[in-house]
Design a protein around this motif. Sequence first.
Motif, short mmCIF file in Angstrom:
data_model
loop_
_atom_site.label_atom_id
_atom_site.label_comp_id
_atom_site.label_asym_id
_atom_site.label_seq_id
_atom_site.Cartn_x
_atom_site.Cartn_y
_atom_site.Cartn_z
N GLN A 75 -4.73 93.35 -4.16
CA GLN A 75 -3.34 93.13 -4.54
C GLN A 75 -2.78 94.28 -5.36
OE1 GLN A 75 -5.52 90.21 -5.26
NE2 GLN A 75 -5.10 89.69 -3.14
N LEU A 76 -3.60 94.93 -6.17
CA LEU A 76 -3.14 96.06 -6.98
C LEU A 76 -3.55 97.36 -6.31
CD1 LEU A 76 -3.97 95.02 -10.66
CD2 LEU A 76 -1.74 95.16 -9.58
N TYR A 94 -10.46 97.46 -11.12
CA TYR A 94 -10.89 96.75 -12.33
C TYR A 94 -9.84 95.75 -12.78
CZ TYR A 94 -11.24 95.81 -17.29
OH TYR A 94 -11.26 95.17 -18.49
N LEU A 95 -8.59 96.19 -12.89
CA LEU A 95 -7.55 95.32 -13.41
C LEU A 95 -7.34 94.10 -12.51
CD1 LEU A 95 -5.57 94.83 -15.69
CD2 LEU A 95 -3.87 96.15 -14.41
N GLN A 96 -7.37 94.31 -11.19
CA GLN A 96 -7.22 93.18 -10.28
C GLN A 96 -8.33 92.16 -10.49
OE1 GLN A 96 -6.85 93.88 -6.02
NE2 GLN A 96 -7.90 91.95 -5.64
N HIS A 97 -9.57 92.63 -10.56
CA HIS A 97 -10.69 91.70 -10.73
C HIS A 97 -10.67 91.04 -12.11
CE1 HIS A 97 -12.03 93.53 -7.02
NE2 HIS A 97 -12.85 92.51 -6.90
N VAL A 132 -5.01 84.89 -13.56
CA VAL A 132 -3.64 85.35 -13.34
C VAL A 132 -3.38 85.39 -11.85
CG1 VAL A 132 -2.04 87.28 -13.63
CG2 VAL A 132 -3.64 86.71 -15.47
N GLN A 133 -2.32 84.73 -11.41
CA GLN A 133 -1.99 84.66 -10.00
C GLN A 133 -1.29 85.94 -9.56
OE1 GLN A 133 0.29 81.22 -8.92
NE2 GLN A 133 0.41 81.79 -6.77
#
Length: 113
Positions: free
Chosen positions: A6-7, A43-46, A53-54
């Motif tokens: 997603q990111l 990292y941030l997505q995981h 966080v949706q």
Amino acid sequence: RYPDIQLLGSLEVISQKAVERYSSGVGRCESELRWKGWGEDYYLQHCLDLLGVQAYQGSDILADVNCVLPNTAPCDSAHTVAFHPFKAESAYLQCLHTARAAVGTLSPTFAPE
């Protein structure tokens, strides 16, 4: 192209509430994820997934050669807010000009230096 991501490094939009959740949960992410060697977007997505966080899928505003087929970032879309990647300044400037021309802010005749 990568349905589980997603990111993406070319465009990351994070809500204030997601940043607050990350700020309070970053220790959990660092201790529970095997994050060393990951890129910041991965990292941030995981981490945000771990913290509940949706994600919102807004890929229609991004033109990234890693996300579309064929591997081109169409610069002539009036609805795209980010184009990626352009490693050469001249290629980026040409894309920027084409994008501006698509929304009527510049004439379509441009030759980068």
